[in-house]
Design an enzyme around this catalytic site. Structure first.
Site, PDB file in Angstrom:
ATOM      1  CD  GLU A 126      -2.561   1.307   2.674  1.00 20.23           C
ATOM      2  OE1 GLU A 126      -3.055   0.233   3.065  1.00 20.23           O
ATOM      3  OE2 GLU A 126      -2.687   2.380   3.294  1.00 20.23           O
TER       4      GLU A 126
ATOM      5  CD  GLU B  87      -2.796   7.332   6.184  1.00 24.20           C
ATOM      6  OE1 GLU B  87      -3.838   6.801   6.596  1.00 24.20           O
ATOM      7  OE2 GLU B  87      -1.664   6.891   6.421  1.00 24.20           O
TER       8      GLU B  87
END
Length: 456
Positions: free
Chosen positions: A267, A272
């Site tokens: 991933e 974020e």
């Protein structure tokens, strides 16, 4: 002193002084007193000097200096030379040359290692024509994507819509009726669920044990149907949301689980953040982070080895638009903000990921861990497959992204009533969403590196 003359009193204001012992009629003429602040002697007229000696003073000055000829002053330090003194000059000069040489080498090495790849455009999305369903998919599920997130993702215009030519991803409150009475959300019955996992498609409210359906709704959209890359670049121009317990993300997942289920096939988290303000203990919307997820199972995820944070400079990422980018090749991957020079994450593919991980021989339940990537012979594995892009705003969660007990967090991750506790505190956090509680995306661009996937 009074003098009487013919009966008249005459007062002399100034009398000529008399030398003691002399007749009164012999007056003394006082010497002329020169003004020390007046014209120099040499410039006084002869009549003003009053005597021959004064005339001789016409050529005098206040100060007369004599120029000392070169060589008349002794310089003994030139005769006694200390051989160590020369190093006082030599050593700094050597240091300057060494510094310049090292700086030049670093600049040269940096330029040498920067690879300017040739790319083919894959996606140039400005949302001017709406949300293209051939490219974008709105995910519909209630599972929390493995992080125990509190949002139900929907395919409605309530949570993902185009406004003023830009994409808005906006969380909203769940229907109170679904929270306060026994209810079930079954996305399988409506055939809307985009997940193949049953638990991601069904949620229930049980007023007896305190469990509830997802307390908020939001959106998560991806490019799996129409835009994927294997090595290349990604740039997303977006403004992040402001609001307590919001979790915006721009990230990538593999199209196929070639090496196994998450996180074995990898991933890539480009960005974020958290919607809380800058006072939040773990960093709010003034900080973004970027990382890679990889490991033989969820309990052994090496994300922490390459997780990097970047602070906004005198502002927050919710105050304006920023470019969140990724450059990814067979040799390295790095993320950046606004310019490639402002890197966040940088990871070299210089040795196999199994060696980088230093994973234990077995997991906590005794199952032996095996290397799932060595068969390829590539140091970039598992990041050597097709990946697609995801944009979303999650809410809350029980995986530790929001630390227990920090900054008034209204739930505990391990509590079976975490979602209910979060819902009950909505009067605290919902007002913080009112102004900027949404992620606004201006554009999305993806490029494929030349030499891969039809880019020649």
């Amino acid at each position: 002193m009074d003098y009487r003359h013919n009966g008249t009193a005459t007062t002399t204001a100034q009398t000529t002084p008399m030398r003691p012992g002399t007749p009164e009629n012999e007056a003394i003429t006082p010497a002329v007193r020169t003004n020390p602040f007046g014209t120099p002697y040499g410039s006084l007229p002869a009549s003003g000097m009053g005597s021959t000696s004064a005339l001789n003073m016409q050529s005098q000055r206040y100060f007369h200096s004599r120029r000392i000829k070169k060589g008349e002053v002794e310089r003994p330090w030139l005769d006694r030379k200390d051989p160590k003194e020369k190093w006082v000059t030599i050593i700094p000069i050597i240091g300057i040359f060494i510094g310049l040489a090292v700086s030049g080498f670093l600049v040269w090495d940096g330029l040498r290692t920067v690879v300017n790849h040739v790319y083919c455009p894959v996606l140039d999305e400005t949302f001017s024509g709406g949300l293209n369903s051939k490219v974008w998919t709105k995910e519909v599920e209630v599972g929390g994507f493995g992080n125990g997130q509190f949002e139900q993702t929907t395919n409605t215009d309530e949570n993902a819509f185009i406004q003023n030519g830009m994409l808005h991803i906006k969380p909203t409150l769940q229907d109170p009726k679904l929270m306060d009475t026994n209810n079930v959300i079954n996305l399988l019955d409506s055939k809307q669920c985009t997940s193949t996992i049953w638990s991601n498609c069904v949620a229930a409210t049980n007023t007896t044990n305190g469990t509830v359906v997802n307390p908020v709704k939001s959106a998560r959209i991806n490019t799996k149907a129409g835009a994927t890359i294997k090595y290349g670049r990604v740039e997303v121009v977006a403004q992040l949301p402001a609001g307590d317990w919001l979790w915006p993300a721009i990230w990538m997942l593999p199209v196929n689980d070639t090496y196994g289920p998450w996180p074995t096939s990898g991933e890539i988290d480009i960005m974020e953040s958290r919607g809380n303000n800058y006072t939040y203990a773990q960093g709010g919307n003034n900080i973004v982070s970027s990382t890679l997820h990889w490991g033989p199972n969820p309990s052994n995820d090496g994300w922490w080895q390459n997780n990097v944070k970047r602070n906004a400079l005198h502002t927050t990422y919710s105050k304006g638009f920023h470019t969140f980018g990724l450059e990814w090749s067979e040799k390295y991957v790095f993320s950046y903000i606004d310019t490639r020079l402002l890197q966040v994450l940088y990871a070299n593919f210089d040795k196999p990921f199994w060696q980088k991980g230093n994973f234990p021989v077995s997991d906590s339940n005794g199952t032996r861990l095996t290397d799932p990537w060595s068969q390829t012979g590539r140091d970039s594995t598992p990041f050597d497959q097709d990946f697609y892009l995801i944009l979303n705003v999650a809410v809350g969660g029980t995986n530790g992204w929001f630390k227990d007990g920090a900054s008034g967090k209204p739930w505990v991750d391990a509590s079976p009533t975490a979602k209910r506790d979060f819902w009950d505190a909505r009067k605290q956090w919902e007002p913080t969403w009112k102004k900027d509680g949404q992620m606004i995306v201006k554009s999305v661009k993806m490029w494929q590196q030349q030499g891969y996937k039809g880019c020649r």
